[in-house]
Design a protein around this motif. Structure first.
Motif, PDB file in Angstrom:
ATOM      1  N   GLY A   1      39.828  -9.110   2.786  1.00  0.00           N
ATOM      2  CA  GLY A   1      40.631  -9.576   3.908  1.00  0.00           C
ATOM      3  C   GLY A   1      42.022  -9.994   3.473  1.00  0.00           C
ATOM      4  O   GLY A   1      42.822 -10.452   4.289  1.00  0.00           O
ATOM      5  N   LEU A   2      42.327  -9.840   2.182  1.00  0.00           N
ATOM      6  CA  LEU A   2      43.614 -10.249   1.636  1.00  0.00           C
ATOM      7  C   LEU A   2      44.405  -9.031   1.168  1.00  0.00           C
ATOM      8  O   LEU A   2      43.831  -7.980   0.872  1.00  0.00           O
ATOM      9  CB  LEU A   2      43.413 -11.211   0.461  1.00  0.00           C
ATOM     10  N   PHE A   3      45.723  -9.217   1.082  1.00  0.00           N
ATOM     11  CA  PHE A   3      46.630  -8.157   0.653  1.00  0.00           C
ATOM     12  C   PHE A   3      47.621  -8.724  -0.351  1.00  0.00           C
ATOM     13  O   PHE A   3      47.936  -9.907  -0.314  1.00  0.00           O
ATOM     14  CB  PHE A   3      47.405  -7.598   1.862  1.00  0.00           C
ATOM     15  N   THR A   4      48.107  -7.865  -1.237  1.00  0.00           N
ATOM     16  CA  THR A   4      49.164  -8.298  -2.142  1.00  0.00           C
ATOM     17  C   THR A   4      50.453  -8.423  -1.348  1.00  0.00           C
ATOM     18  O   THR A   4      50.551  -7.936  -0.219  1.00  0.00           O
ATOM     19  CB  THR A   4      49.385  -7.286  -3.288  1.00  0.00           C
ATOM     20  N   ASN A   5      51.434  -9.044  -1.936  1.00  0.00           N
ATOM     21  CA  ASN A   5      52.737  -9.177  -1.287  1.00  0.00           C
ATOM     22  C   ASN A   5      53.374  -7.807  -1.041  1.00  0.00           C
ATOM     23  O   ASN A   5      54.254  -7.667  -0.206  1.00  0.00           O
ATOM     24  CB  ASN A   5      53.656 -10.045  -2.151  1.00  0.00           C
ATOM     25  N   ASP A   6      52.920  -6.782  -1.798  1.00  0.00           N
ATOM     26  CA  ASP A   6      53.390  -5.403  -1.618  1.00  0.00           C
ATOM     27  C   ASP A   6      52.646  -4.679  -0.516  1.00  0.00           C
ATOM     28  O   ASP A   6      52.898  -3.500  -0.276  1.00  0.00           O
ATOM     29  CB  ASP A   6      53.216  -4.605  -2.915  1.00  0.00           C
ATOM     30  N   GLY A   7      51.666  -5.350   0.126  1.00  0.00           N
ATOM     31  CA  GLY A   7      50.921  -4.754   1.224  1.00  0.00           C
ATOM     32  C   GLY A   7      49.669  -3.992   0.816  1.00  0.00           C
ATOM     33  O   GLY A   7      49.037  -3.354   1.640  1.00  0.00           O
ATOM     34  N   GLU A   8      49.266  -4.073  -0.463  1.00  0.00           N
ATOM     35  CA  GLU A   8      48.060  -3.380  -0.901  1.00  0.00           C
ATOM     36  C   GLU A   8      46.829  -4.224  -0.579  1.00  0.00           C
ATOM     37  O   GLU A   8      46.788  -5.414  -0.890  1.00  0.00           O
ATOM     38  CB  GLU A   8      48.088  -3.133  -2.413  1.00  0.00           C
ATOM     39  N   GLU A   9      45.814  -3.595   0.027  1.00  0.00           N
ATOM     40  CA  GLU A   9      44.580  -4.310   0.330  1.00  0.00           C
ATOM     41  C   GLU A   9      43.841  -4.633  -0.972  1.00  0.00           C
ATOM     42  O   GLU A   9      43.788  -3.819  -1.892  1.00  0.00           O
ATOM     43  CB  GLU A   9      43.675  -3.469   1.236  1.00  0.00           C
ATOM     44  N   ILE A  10      43.243  -5.824  -1.021  1.00  0.00           N
ATOM     45  CA  ILE A  10      42.512  -6.267  -2.204  1.00  0.00           C
ATOM     46  C   ILE A  10      41.014  -6.188  -1.926  1.00  0.00           C
ATOM     47  O   ILE A  10      40.535  -6.654  -0.891  1.00  0.00           O
ATOM     48  CB  ILE A  10      42.909  -7.707  -2.592  1.00  0.00           C
ATOM     49  N   PHE A  11      40.280  -5.593  -2.875  1.00  0.00           N
ATOM     50  CA  PHE A  11      38.841  -5.408  -2.759  1.00  0.00           C
ATOM     51  C   PHE A  11      38.109  -6.276  -3.785  1.00  0.00           C
ATOM     52  O   PHE A  11      38.629  -6.550  -4.863  1.00  0.00           O
ATOM     53  CB  PHE A  11      38.494  -3.927  -2.951  1.00  0.00           C
ATOM     54  N   LEU A  12      36.892  -6.672  -3.429  1.00  0.00           N
ATOM     55  CA  LEU A  12      36.096  -7.568  -4.272  1.00  0.00           C
ATOM     56  C   LEU A  12      35.016  -6.797  -5.025  1.00  0.00           C
ATOM     57  O   LEU A  12      34.373  -5.909  -4.468  1.00  0.00           O
ATOM     58  CB  LEU A  12      35.426  -8.640  -3.412  1.00  0.00           C
ATOM     59  N   PHE A  13      34.820  -7.176  -6.293  1.00  0.00           N
ATOM     60  CA  PHE A  13      33.834  -6.536  -7.153  1.00  0.00           C
ATOM     61  C   PHE A  13      33.054  -7.607  -7.906  1.00  0.00           C
ATOM     62  O   PHE A  13      33.652  -8.457  -8.569  1.00  0.00           O
ATOM     63  CB  PHE A  13      34.525  -5.623  -8.178  1.00  0.00           C
ATOM     64  N   THR A  14      31.721  -7.573  -7.820  1.00  0.00           N
ATOM     65  CA  THR A  14      30.926  -8.463  -8.648  1.00  0.00           C
ATOM     66  C   THR A  14      31.073  -7.976 -10.090  1.00  0.00           C
ATOM     67  O   THR A  14      30.910  -6.787 -10.363  1.00  0.00           O
ATOM     68  CB  THR A  14      29.438  -8.416  -8.234  1.00  0.00           C
ATOM     69  N   ASP A  15      31.398  -8.888 -10.993  1.00  0.00           N
ATOM     70  CA  ASP A  15      31.534  -8.504 -12.392  1.00  0.00           C
ATOM     71  C   ASP A  15      30.187  -8.015 -12.915  1.00  0.00           C
ATOM     72  O   ASP A  15      29.152  -8.611 -12.627  1.00  0.00           O
ATOM     73  CB  ASP A  15      32.045  -9.687 -13.220  1.00  0.00           C
ATOM     74  N   THR A  16      30.216  -6.939 -13.695  1.00  0.00           N
ATOM     75  CA  THR A  16      28.982  -6.337 -14.197  1.00  0.00           C
ATOM     76  C   THR A  16      28.362  -7.121 -15.353  1.00  0.00           C
ATOM     77  O   THR A  16      27.197  -6.929 -15.665  1.00  0.00           O
ATOM     78  CB  THR A  16      29.235  -4.891 -14.654  1.00  0.00           C
TER      79      THR A  16
ATOM     80  N   ILE B   1      31.372 -14.188 -11.514  1.00  0.00           N
ATOM     81  CA  ILE B   1      32.791 -13.841 -11.504  1.00  0.00           C
ATOM     82  C   ILE B   1      33.027 -12.696 -10.526  1.00  0.00           C
ATOM     83  O   ILE B   1      32.283 -11.716 -10.528  1.00  0.00           O
ATOM     84  CB  ILE B   1      33.274 -13.418 -12.908  1.00  0.00           C
ATOM     85  N   VAL B   2      34.058 -12.848  -9.703  1.00  0.00           N
ATOM     86  CA  VAL B   2      34.461 -11.780  -8.789  1.00  0.00           C
ATOM     87  C   VAL B   2      35.956 -11.542  -8.933  1.00  0.00           C
ATOM     88  O   VAL B   2      36.759 -12.386  -8.552  1.00  0.00           O
ATOM     89  CB  VAL B   2      34.135 -12.115  -7.315  1.00  0.00           C
ATOM     90  N   PRO B   3      36.335 -10.389  -9.518  1.00  0.00           N
ATOM     91  CA  PRO B   3      37.748 -10.012  -9.512  1.00  0.00           C
ATOM     92  C   PRO B   3      38.117  -9.408  -8.161  1.00  0.00           C
ATOM     93  O   PRO B   3      37.303  -8.714  -7.531  1.00  0.00           O
ATOM     94  CB  PRO B   3      37.849  -8.941 -10.612  1.00  0.00           C
ATOM     95  N   GLY B   4      39.343  -9.668  -7.730  1.00  0.00           N
ATOM     96  CA  GLY B   4      39.907  -9.024  -6.548  1.00  0.00           C
ATOM     97  C   GLY B   4      40.983  -8.061  -7.022  1.00  0.00           C
ATOM     98  O   GLY B   4      41.904  -8.474  -7.731  1.00  0.00           O
ATOM     99  N   LYS B   5      40.816  -6.775  -6.664  1.00  0.00           N
ATOM    100  CA  LYS B   5      41.746  -5.761  -7.163  1.00  0.00           C
ATOM    101  C   LYS B   5      42.209  -4.858  -6.028  1.00  0.00           C
ATOM    102  O   LYS B   5      41.414  -4.492  -5.166  1.00  0.00           O
ATOM    103  CB  LYS B   5      41.070  -4.885  -8.216  1.00  0.00           C
ATOM    104  N   PRO B   6      43.485  -4.475  -6.042  1.00  0.00           N
ATOM    105  CA  PRO B   6      43.955  -3.481  -5.079  1.00  0.00           C
ATOM    106  C   PRO B   6      43.535  -2.094  -5.565  1.00  0.00           C
ATOM    107  O   PRO B   6      44.059  -1.603  -6.560  1.00  0.00           O
ATOM    108  CB  PRO B   6      45.470  -3.649  -5.074  1.00  0.00           C
ATOM    109  N   GLY B   7      42.530  -1.510  -4.912  1.00  0.00           N
ATOM    110  CA  GLY B   7      42.028  -0.201  -5.328  1.00  0.00           C
ATOM    111  C   GLY B   7      41.574  -0.233  -6.764  1.00  0.00           C
ATOM    112  O   GLY B   7      40.827  -1.099  -7.178  1.00  0.00           O
ATOM    113  N   ALA B   8      42.047   0.696  -7.553  1.00  0.00           N
ATOM    114  CA  ALA B   8      41.688   0.751  -8.972  1.00  0.00           C
ATOM    115  C   ALA B   8      42.715   0.014  -9.818  1.00  0.00           C
ATOM    116  O   ALA B   8      42.753   0.170 -11.031  1.00  0.00           O
ATOM    117  CB  ALA B   8      41.577   2.206  -9.411  1.00  0.00           C
ATOM    118  N   GLY B   9      43.566  -0.781  -9.197  1.00  0.00           N
ATOM    119  CA  GLY B   9      44.642  -1.474  -9.898  1.00  0.00           C
ATOM    120  C   GLY B   9      44.174  -2.645 -10.723  1.00  0.00           C
ATOM    121  O   GLY B   9      42.980  -2.931 -10.848  1.00  0.00           O
ATOM    122  N   ALA B  10      45.125  -3.336 -11.290  1.00  0.00           N
ATOM    123  CA  ALA B  10      44.857  -4.513 -12.110  1.00  0.00           C
ATOM    124  C   ALA B  10      44.348  -5.662 -11.239  1.00  0.00           C
ATOM    125  O   ALA B  10      44.535  -5.674 -10.020  1.00  0.00           O
ATOM    126  CB  ALA B  10      46.132  -4.927 -12.837  1.00  0.00           C
TER     127      ALA B  10
END
Length: 175
Positions: A86-101, A106-115
């Motif tokens: 539900g969040l976006f970067t200041n550049d407008g990229e949607e941020i997705f949540l991933f359970t750390d493997t 820990i849950v990282p939020g990343k825009p697509g395959a980005g950092a």
């Protein structure tokens, strides 16, 4: 008595403004969190800011066995595997949540395959485990919907859930 996980009402506010405000902290992150972030290529020293809850955000009660695992999940109890934040970067990229493997606290939020743009960590507390503190760290500025309010809040409350498992031992002696 049934195992119960309750929100305590404690919240965490990470402020992007320079300096320590709200729940921002310069306290060292828990090793489990900081070392995993480093392994994922997100050096905590390069973050915009980090914050920690002032006490537990969840309380666990009614246990008759041993807490087996606490993990972040989606609303149905499944692993986060690119779920929207539900969040976006200041550049407008949607941020997705991933359970750390490696560590499902820990849950990282990343825009697509980005950092990693941000990450959250649930630190288990108590002995035996009876709750959890919430840590957050931000690497990229987030888009805020209210341009007229420099302190408008964003949250993950409808996109992030917690699941607790309990281990029980049964014996059939004398049955």
């Amino acid at each position: 008595m049934a195992l119960t996980v309750t929100l305590t009402g404690t919240t965490v506010t990470l402020d992007e403004t320079p300096g320590l405000q709200n729940d921002d902290t310069n306290t060292a992150l828990p090793v489990a969190f900081s070392s995993r972030l480093t392994a994922l290529g997100a050096n905590p020293a390069t973050a915009i800011n980090q914050a920690v809850s002032n006490g537990n955000v969840i309380s666990i009660s009614g246990t008759t066995g041993t807490i087996g695992n606490i993990s972040f999940t989606d609303a149905t109890g499944g692993a986060l595997d690119g779920d929207t934040s539900g969040l976006f970067t200041n550049d407008g990229e949607e941020i997705f949540l991933f359970t750390d493997t490696v560590n499902d606290n820990i849950v990282p939020g990343k825009p697509g395959a980005g950092a990693i743009a941000f990450a959250v960590f649930l630190e288990e507390t108590g002995s035996p485990v009876s709750g959890g503190k919430f840590w957050s760290i931000e690497y990229e500025a987030l888009e805020h919907p209210d341009a007229n309010n420099p302190d408008d809040s964003l949250d993950l409350s409808t996109h992030l859930a917690v699941v607790v498992t309990e281990e029980l031992n049964f014996a059939f002696a004398g049955a």
